[in-house]
Design an enzyme around this catalytic site. Structure first.
Site, PDB file in Angstrom:
ATOM      1  N   ARG A 178      -6.861  11.198  10.022  1.00 59.16           N
ATOM      2  CA  ARG A 178      -6.614  10.398   8.818  1.00 59.16           C
ATOM      3  C   ARG A 178      -6.306  11.310   7.624  1.00 59.16           C
ATOM      4  O   ARG A 178      -5.482  10.987   6.777  1.00 59.16           O
ATOM      5  CB  ARG A 178      -7.857   9.538   8.547  1.00 59.16           C
ATOM      6  CG  ARG A 178      -7.637   8.586   7.421  1.00 59.16           C
ATOM      7  CD  ARG A 178      -8.718   7.569   7.226  1.00 59.16           C
ATOM      8  NE  ARG A 178      -8.739   7.165   5.826  1.00 59.16           N
ATOM      9  CZ  ARG A 178      -7.838   6.377   5.264  1.00 59.16           C
ATOM     10  NH1 ARG A 178      -6.840   5.889   5.955  1.00 59.16           N
ATOM     11  NH2 ARG A 178      -7.911   6.079   3.986  1.00 59.16           N
TER      12      ARG A 178
ATOM     13  N   ARG B 138      -2.967  -0.727   5.129  1.00 58.60           N
ATOM     14  CA  ARG B 138      -3.763   0.500   5.329  1.00 58.60           C
ATOM     15  C   ARG B 138      -4.541   0.800   4.068  1.00 58.60           C
ATOM     16  O   ARG B 138      -4.043   0.556   2.959  1.00 58.60           O
ATOM     17  CB  ARG B 138      -2.856   1.703   5.602  1.00 58.60           C
ATOM     18  CG  ARG B 138      -1.963   1.537   6.782  1.00 58.60           C
ATOM     19  CD  ARG B 138      -2.605   2.099   8.020  1.00 58.60           C
ATOM     20  NE  ARG B 138      -1.826   1.712   9.184  1.00 58.60           N
ATOM     21  CZ  ARG B 138      -2.234   1.796  10.426  1.00 58.60           C
ATOM     22  NH1 ARG B 138      -3.439   2.273  10.693  1.00 58.60           N
ATOM     23  NH2 ARG B 138      -1.485   1.426  11.417  1.00 58.60           N
ATOM     24  N   ILE B 139      -5.700   1.417   4.253  1.00 59.29           N
ATOM     25  CA  ILE B 139      -6.476   1.905   3.115  1.00 59.29           C
ATOM     26  C   ILE B 139      -5.905   3.265   2.714  1.00 59.29           C
ATOM     27  O   ILE B 139      -5.781   4.156   3.565  1.00 59.29           O
ATOM     28  CB  ILE B 139      -7.962   2.099   3.502  1.00 59.29           C
ATOM     29  CG1 ILE B 139      -8.533   0.844   4.162  1.00 59.29           C
ATOM     30  CG2 ILE B 139      -8.779   2.521   2.295  1.00 59.29           C
ATOM     31  CD1 ILE B 139      -8.573  -0.357   3.294  1.00 59.29           C
TER      32      ILE B 139
ATOM     33  N   ASN C  23      -1.839  -3.113  -5.951  1.00 59.83           N
ATOM     34  CA  ASN C  23      -1.817  -3.839  -4.676  1.00 59.83           C
ATOM     35  C   ASN C  23      -1.826  -5.329  -4.970  1.00 59.83           C
ATOM     36  O   ASN C  23      -2.453  -5.773  -5.928  1.00 59.83           O
ATOM     37  CB  ASN C  23      -3.074  -3.470  -3.869  1.00 59.83           C
ATOM     38  CG  ASN C  23      -3.163  -4.227  -2.553  1.00 59.83           C
ATOM     39  OD1 ASN C  23      -2.204  -4.265  -1.771  1.00 59.83           O
ATOM     40  ND2 ASN C  23      -4.289  -4.861  -2.304  1.00 59.83           N
ATOM     41  N   THR C  24      -1.139  -6.083  -4.115  1.00 56.22           N
ATOM     42  CA  THR C  24      -1.252  -7.532  -4.201  1.00 56.22           C
ATOM     43  C   THR C  24      -2.054  -8.026  -3.013  1.00 56.22           C
ATOM     44  O   THR C  24      -1.867  -7.564  -1.878  1.00 56.22           O
ATOM     45  CB  THR C  24       0.125  -8.214  -4.269  1.00 56.22           C
ATOM     46  OG1 THR C  24      -0.077  -9.635  -4.258  1.00 56.22           O
ATOM     47  CG2 THR C  24       1.034  -7.839  -3.118  1.00 56.22           C
ATOM     48  N   HIS C  25      -2.977  -8.943  -3.295  1.00 56.42           N
ATOM     49  CA  HIS C  25      -3.916  -9.391  -2.263  1.00 56.42           C
ATOM     50  C   HIS C  25      -3.994 -10.925  -2.282  1.00 56.42           C
ATOM     51  O   HIS C  25      -4.100 -11.520  -3.358  1.00 56.42           O
ATOM     52  CB  HIS C  25      -5.303  -8.787  -2.534  1.00 56.42           C
ATOM     53  CG  HIS C  25      -6.309  -9.188  -1.509  1.00 56.42           C
ATOM     54  ND1 HIS C  25      -6.364  -8.602  -0.256  1.00 56.42           N
ATOM     55  CD2 HIS C  25      -7.273 -10.144  -1.532  1.00 56.42           C
ATOM     56  CE1 HIS C  25      -7.330  -9.185   0.442  1.00 56.42           C
ATOM     57  NE2 HIS C  25      -7.895 -10.115  -0.301  1.00 56.42           N
TER      58      HIS C  25
ATOM     59  N   ASP D  54      -8.204   1.493  -5.897  1.00 62.49           N
ATOM     60  CA  ASP D  54      -9.172   2.591  -5.936  1.00 62.49           C
ATOM     61  C   ASP D  54      -9.598   2.898  -4.503  1.00 62.49           C
ATOM     62  O   ASP D  54      -8.948   2.451  -3.558  1.00 62.49           O
ATOM     63  CB  ASP D  54     -10.353   2.272  -6.877  1.00 62.49           C
ATOM     64  CG  ASP D  54     -11.215   1.126  -6.363  1.00 62.49           C
ATOM     65  OD1 ASP D  54     -11.003   0.685  -5.212  1.00 62.49           O
ATOM     66  OD2 ASP D  54     -12.109   0.685  -7.112  1.00 62.49           O
TER      67      ASP D  54
ATOM     68  N   GLY E 180     -11.988   1.847  -2.709  1.00 62.57           N
ATOM     69  CA  GLY E 180     -12.602   0.771  -1.932  1.00 62.57           C
ATOM     70  C   GLY E 180     -11.560  -0.135  -1.289  1.00 62.57           C
ATOM     71  O   GLY E 180     -10.355   0.086  -1.414  1.00 62.57           O
TER      72      GLY E 180
ATOM     73  N   ASP F 298      -9.876  -3.323  -1.653  1.00 57.15           N
ATOM     74  CA  ASP F 298      -9.540  -4.403  -2.595  1.00 57.15           C
ATOM     75  C   ASP F 298     -10.565  -4.522  -3.718  1.00 57.15           C
ATOM     76  O   ASP F 298     -10.903  -5.617  -4.166  1.00 57.15           O
ATOM     77  CB  ASP F 298      -9.397  -5.749  -1.848  1.00 57.15           C
ATOM     78  CG  ASP F 298      -8.333  -5.676  -0.756  1.00 57.15           C
ATOM     79  OD1 ASP F 298      -7.283  -5.053  -0.981  1.00 57.15           O
ATOM     80  OD2 ASP F 298      -8.566  -6.235   0.330  1.00 57.15           O
TER      81      ASP F 298
END
Ligand code: GRF
Length: 202
Positions: free
Chosen positions: A77, A103-104, A119-121, A153, A155, A157
């Site tokens: 990773r 992906r994180i 990000n859009t969630h 960041d 975490g 979301d």
């Protein structure tokens, strides 16, 4: 904002990250190219974590450069994170937009673009973070869900929320119908939020 912007000129340069069909990416492309819509950004590249996805095909059809940084091709990773940080840096974007990128992001990417990745969630965060937001909302029986655009960041979301819109859950909704109604709202929210960030940048 503390990152190194790629340029001091408008329009602001963005790189969009996708993992799937890329309908939200398409709405960003369409808005940028529609003279009737005022936009302040230019999509300079589209990146993905896997090849042969419709999101990349959409970018290619639009003549936008694409790249893939596939974690399956990295030995760890950390190596994947480093490779993605390098590819993103090559483009010197002002903003990185995760639009359906599943992906994180790792610490090297986050350090390169502090407070410059959004990000859009598809939920009203902090409710239903993670990859199954629509199904989780349906399972909980909520009557209202929605979408959130937030700063990324370390975490899942969890970053500072920039904008949200609520969407009603209707009786008879399944995962597909609810997600499509959320995405209709998500597309406009993301365009508006990017425009706002890019305008504030100048
Ligand atoms: C969006 O709902 C996004 O929030 C989520 O995945 C979806 C992407 O949709 N993470 P598409 O691939 O742009 O159609």
């Amino acid at each position: 904002m503390t990152a190194e912007p790629g340029t001091t000129e408008a329009p602001r340069k963005i790189v969009v990250l996708v993992s799937g069909t890329g309908t939200i990416l398409q709405s960003l492309i369409d808005a940028e190219r529609d003279s009737a819509v005022a936009t302040d950004y230019k999509i300079i590249a589209v990146g993905a974590d896997k090849p042969d996805i419709e999101g990349l095909a959409r970018a290619e059809r639009a003549g936008i450069p694409t790249f893939v940084v596939n974690p399956l091709k990295s030995s760890s990773r950390v190596e994947w994170d480093q490779a993605l940080a390098e590819r993103l840096s090559d483009y010197r974007p002002d903003w990185v937009v995760s639009a359906g990128f599943m992906r994180i992001l790792g610490p090297q990417v986050l350090r390169k673009f502090p407070n410059r990745i959004i990000n859009t969630h598809p939920s009203l965060l902090p409710s239903f973070p993670g990859a199954h937001a629509i199904d989780d909302a349906l399972s909980h029986g909520v009557k209202v869900t929605g979408c959130t655009v937030h700063i990324v960041d370390s975490g899942v979301d969890t970053g500072p929320i920039l904008a949200q819109v609520a969407v009603s859950v209707e009786s008879g909704d399944d995962s597909e119908t609810l997600h499509e109604r959320v995405k209709q709202v998500e597309r406009k929210l993301l365009i508006d939020t990017i425009n706002q960030l890019c305008t504030q940048d100048q």
